[in-house]
Structure formats: C-alpha cells, structure tokens
Design a protein around this motif. Structure first.
Motif, mmCIF file in Angstrom:
data_model
loop_
_atom_site.group_PDB
_atom_site.id
_atom_site.type_symbol
_atom_site.label_atom_id
_atom_site.label_comp_id
_atom_site.label_asym_id
_atom_site.label_seq_id
_atom_site.Cartn_x
_atom_site.Cartn_y
_atom_site.Cartn_z
ATOM 1 N N ARG A 109 0.828 -1.212 0.000
ATOM 2 C CA ARG A 109 0.000 0.000 0.000
ATOM 3 C C ARG A 109 0.862 1.261 0.000
ATOM 4 O O ARG A 109 0.573 2.231 -0.707
ATOM 5 N N TYR A 110 1.934 1.245 0.807
ATOM 6 C CA TYR A 110 2.804 2.421 0.836
ATOM 7 C C TYR A 110 3.630 2.537 -0.441
ATOM 8 O O TYR A 110 3.996 3.633 -0.859
ATOM 9 N N ALA A 111 3.902 1.393 -1.070
ATOM 10 C CA ALA A 111 4.641 1.424 -2.340
ATOM 11 C C ALA A 111 3.842 2.174 -3.403
ATOM 12 O O ALA A 111 4.419 2.826 -4.286
ATOM 13 N N GLU A 112 2.517 2.087 -3.303
ATOM 14 C CA GLU A 112 1.656 2.814 -4.239
ATOM 15 C C GLU A 112 1.840 4.327 -4.099
ATOM 16 O O GLU A 112 1.579 5.084 -5.031
ATOM 17 N N GLN A 113 2.299 4.760 -2.898
ATOM 18 C CA GLN A 113 2.563 6.177 -2.659
ATOM 19 C C GLN A 113 4.025 6.534 -2.924
ATOM 20 O O GLN A 113 4.454 7.655 -2.663
#
Length: 331
Positions: free
Chosen positions: A51-55
C-alpha cells in the motif's frame, strides 16, 4: 607488553524469542488485553508494504508493525499502552517445556564443573528479538538472562528546547506534572527497531564486549579477534527459521555453533529446519523441548561442554608455552 583486555572464558548462548522460546508471538497478550483481532492486525501489517509502495514510499517489512502499533495507539484502539503494560504482558508468555529452568541448569552445569571452574569459565544467555524488549523483561525467563535486545518505545518525548530547560522541552512525566501539563504516558515513538538483519549487530556487541562496556567499546570499534570478550567460536545461536539466516551465517562463518528448533509434531516446521540443515544454514536442529534428556537439552549441553573443553585446552596450551622446563639432575 600489551595486556589482553579479556580472558575469553565466556560462553554465550544467544536466543531468538518467538517460536524459539515461546510457541506463539509475544504480541498476543497485547491483542487479548485490548480485544483486538490479532489475525486482522497482522494482515494489515503484511499489506502495508504494497500500500505504501503505491505512494512511492518504501517501508521495512520487518519493523513496520511497530509503526502500526503506534497508529493503533493514536486511533484509541490501544489507548493507554505504555512500557509498564508491555512489561506486564511478559507475565503471560508461556515458554516451551523445560524453560526457564534450562537456562539456570546449563549455567550451573558449566560454572560448577571443577575442570571449568579452575579457569573461571561461565555461560551467559542473551535474547535478541524483533519483538518487545519490555515484554521479555517482564517474563519468567528474564532473571536468567544476561542481556535482552529488542524493539523499544518512548513514552515522554523530548520537545524542541529541552536542552535549554524550557517548558516546551520538558515533557517528562515529572516536569510535565510540575507545569500542569499532560505527559500522556502512552508510547508515542519507536526508540529502537530490530529487523532480521540488524540482529547481527548484537552478535558483534556480545563478541566485542560493547554490551558490557558501552562507555569504552563501540560496536564499530576495531578490535583484534584475540582481544574480544566472547570469540564467535564461544557462541551458540538458537532460533526457529529462515528469518534468522543472517545471524546463522555470521556464526557459521566465524566458527560458532547454530541450532534450529521446531514445535513437536509440526511437520511443516520440521521440513523448514531440515531444509536449513541441508543448506548448511544450521549445524543441527531439534524439538523445542528443553527438558533434561530431550534432544535439544542433550545437544545444547554437550555443545556448551565442548566449547568449555576447547577453552580449557587453549588456557593449558598458553600456560605450557609460558613455562620453562624445570631443572633436573645431570646423568
């Protein structure tokens, strides 16, 4: 002549905690206390990286759970969680059969043997965990342990200006009380985070002696191998799985000893540790049962004796090399 700083007469057994000393995870008492679904929490943690990789943000998958705990604190799901509570949770940890008694037994076995006593050979236990140091400190095994390295939290955070003694910088409990401020007494920052790779740092701390003499020895100090407090060949590392491969590798490469454990009857865990042995990641494995006479008890006690015997031989050789032959009658 330069004098060696240490006798190198210490044997160190270094232990992982979860699934090695206890059958579950040490966060379980925390979840029970607050009525939180542990499976849901860990599912969220496992999803954080993607999920943080998407950011465009990269997170450490081994330690991201610590920040997620703080998120639960801020959201009120872990309201009032502090270091005192984390230590209280240690009382709920259930250890594998034979523990904590085994820790004391093997120390006594070495310390009271006359052959080893002559050279003051002793055994120390250390726990190195990606779990909570405070929870381990509150557990029944703590009195037998010579050092605990784990993740830690800060409750009262020092504010800007704390070096000047300003009110803005005095957010300790006592100072805040004097000023009529609410210090919170909840964990609010991560003080120390261990992942599976950084565990190896603490092997070097034990090896060099910086854990015992932090004001004199830094873990990054250059120290000759013959001058270190606990040579790697005097160390045994005990853990349960692939996450401890970095620590296993350090010990195997430097002449130490490695041992993996698995829960009795757990076929999947058995296959896992057997694969570690076949890949030369560990030297031996056994059931997580530390009662006298069981395989793990036998291997670990015999390994401790073997290391102690090697220390005795090195000491005797050093004595012989520094003593001349006595005068004798001429014939």
């Amino acid at each position: 002549m330069k004098q060696a700083p240490f006798e190198q007469n210490i044997i160190a057994m270094v232990w992982d905690c979860d699934k090695t000393l206890i059958s579950s995870y040490m966060q379980d008492p925390l979840f029970r206390h607050y009525g939180v679904d542990g499976k849901k929490f860990w599912a969220e943690v496992n999803a954080l990286k993607a999920r943080y990789a998407e950011q465009g943000i990269s997170v450490n998958s081994d330690t991201s759970y610590l920040n997620h705990i703080l998120t639960y604190v801020k959201s009120g799901l872990f309201k009032g969680l502090n270091n005192r509570l984390l230590r209280e949770f240690g009382k709920e940890l259930v250890f594998y059969p034979g523990l904590p008694d085994f820790f004391g037994e093997i120390k006594k076995l070495i310390a009271e043997d006359p052959k080893y006593k002559a050279f003051d050979i002793r055994l120390e236990h250390y726990v190195v965990s990606t779990g909570f140091a405070e929870t381990i400190r509150g557990s029944s095994i703590a009195p037998y342990v010579d050092g605990i390295f784990g993740c830690e939290f800060i409750e009262d955070v020092l504010q800007p200006g704390f070096l000047d003694g300003d009110a803005a910088g005095l957010k300790s409990s006592a100072a805040a009380a004097e000023l009529g401020l609410d210090a919170g007494s909840e964990i609010s920052q991560v003080a120390c985070a261990l992942d599976n790779t950084s565990k190896t740092r603490y092997l070097f701390e034990i090896n060099k002696g910086s854990n015992k003499y932090p004001d004199t020895i830094d873990v990054n100090s250059s120290i000759a191998r013959e001058s270190r407090r606990v040579p790697f060949q005097n160390m045994v590392y005990v853990a349960d799985g692939p996450s401890d491969v970095p620590a296993f590798s350090i010990l195997n490469y430097n002449g130490g000893s490695t041992f993996a454990v698995y829960p009795k009857g757990d076929v999947k865990a058995f296959k896992q540790v057997d694969a570690l042995r076949r890949d030369n990641r560990v030297q031996m494995f056994g059931e997580a049962d530390y009662r006298k006479g069981e395989q793990s008890w036998l291997w670990l006690t015999e390994k401790a004796r073997a290391i102690a015997d090697q220390i005795v031989e090195r000491k005797k050789a050093a004595i012989r090399n520094n003593v001349s032959a006595p005068p004798s009658h001429l014939t």
